[in-house]
Design a protein around this motif. Structure first.
Motif: not given
Length: 436
Positions: A286-302
């Protein structure tokens, strides 16, 4: 003329002896065998066996498995073909009233247009709570009604499955289902936000938790030390795991609607699982990967995490033309060095070239030494898809098969991809590329 209605005495005695022998046959069947037979029969046929002998009647009245499924209701219909729920309800009440002994398993299907005040559900579950019920399955097919609070008195429950009900806060006397191992809630409406969390945290023996399209639980907190399998399908804004989730081996998330507000909370919580438990299977759809990818993008260095015990990885709902999602896909692959099977589902949408996006560098020194099968569904023939597969072929040392399933990919595009992949470098000499 011979009177055909008269039976000679000798023949009459033979018939009587045969009938007696037949009764003896039914009477001498071991109780364990009778119980096994009755468990396999529909409830109506099981009830009819009570006429065979007193022994069969006793077994029927003490049957530990009672199932009033959709087939049971098919036998009780009105002239217009609709379910005669009043008659069905009356029969269920009568069976439970005459029942003698424990009921370990109870299965109930509530058909369309059932009338709540005719159902006597409160009385039935109250009866079950006093007779050692261990498994309850209730599927309310048509509309949501409130489940009776008597459900919280079923202290021996090991398996609970409820569908299409509303749930109020547990009574003050409820201190948890201390023996519950499997909890499955489908289309349950929690009347207050904290009901779900307070319910689950009191089920300390829980092993499997499945939540499908439930409402009133936007912020999900998992705090069960014995939980092994989590399946979450529906909408949620955040998912948090407490530190004591140490037994989790399988997680499946299918986010059906993208939350308006993106936070790093869920992304960080998922990453913590790499060190807190031994996950063997991950499925994000579903939208899980998009949601987690967006969260990852909020970290300057995941953060760099490693799921060392993971065997199977499924990532679905991906749009590879989005840089954040493509980066998240590759980061997950690199976080799972020991995976054996990789499934990727791509959204079948037209691919657009985005010139303003950075080009992601791929690490060809990284190797997957256990991956033997890759399944990619929804390909349309984009350059990013091709780049992904070339990369997987180059780093997978024991790969055997790469299966493609296209949606809007023309034959010409498939042939072009095939020829490019045919000439690409492969870390495994046994790797095959197959279009389904």
């Amino acid at each position: 003329m011979e009177n055909l209605t008269c039976i000679p005495l000798q023949q009459s005695m033979a018939c009587s002896k045969s009938a007696k022998n037949m009764v003896d046959v039914f009477s001498n069947v071991p109780d364990t065998v009778i119980d096994k037979i009755l468990e396999k029969l529909p409830i109506r046929m099981a009830a009819q066996t009570s006429v065979l002998s007193k022994q069969w009647e006793r077994s029927w009245l003490s049957l530990i498995r009672l199932s009033f499924d959709s087939d049971f209701h098919e036998e009780h219909k009105n002239e217009d073909g609709s379910c005669n729920w009043q008659e069905s309800s009356r029969i269920i009440s009568r069976i439970l009233l005459r029942h003698n002994g424990l009921v370990h398993h109870f299965n109930l299907y509530v058909p369309d247009h059932a009338i709540g005040d005719q159902m006597n559900l409160n009385q039935w579950i109250s009866f079950l709570s006093k007779n050692g019920v261990q498994t309850i399955r209730i599927n309310n097919s048509d509309h949501a009604m409130y489940i009776t609070s008597c459900i919280f008195r079923c202290s021996e429950l090991v398996y609970l499955e409820l569908a299409n009900f509303s749930l109020n806060p547990p009574p003050t006397y409820f201190h948890g289902f201390t023996k519950l191992k499997h909890l499955e809630l489908i289309s349950i409406n929690f009347s207050e936000q904290n009901i779900f969390c307070s319910l689950v945290e009191k089920c300390r023996m829980l092993v499997t938790l499945k939540l499908v399209e439930c409402t009133g639980m936007d912020h999900v907190v998992i705090d069960t030390p014995r939980l092994e399998t989590l399946i979450l399908i529906g909408y949620f804004e955040s998912l948090v795991f407490r530190n004591n989730v140490v037994s989790l081996t399988s997680i499946s998330l299918d986010l059906t609607t993208m939350p308006e507000q993106i936070t790093v909370e869920t992304f960080d919580s998922i990453n913590l699982l790499a060190s807190s438990c031994k996950l063997e299977s991950i499925k994000f759809d579903g939208y899980s990967c998009q949601f987690l990818a967006a969260g990852s993008g909020m970290r300057s260095r995941p953060p760099s995490v490693t799921f060392n015990h993971l065997d199977e990885l499924y990532l679905g709902g991906l749009n590879l033309s989005e840089f954040a999602e493509f980066r998240y896909l590759l980061s997950m692959i690199k976080s799972c060095p020991n995976i054996k099977k990789l499934d990727i589902s791509i959204l079948p949408i037209p691919w657009e070239i985005k010139y303003d996006q950075p080009i992601l560098e791929l690490d060809y020194n990284y190797k997957l030494d256990h991956l033997y099968e890759v399944n990619i569904e929804g390909i349309i023939g984009s350059s990013e898809e091709l780049r992904l597969v070339i990369y997987l072929l180059a780093i997978s040392t024991v790969l055997k098969n790469v299966f493609f399933k296209s949606v809007n990919c023309h034959t010409e595009s498939q042939l072009e991809m095939y020829y490019v992949l045919l000439e690409s470098q492969r870390a495994s000499s046994k790797a095959r590329v197959l279009f389904l």
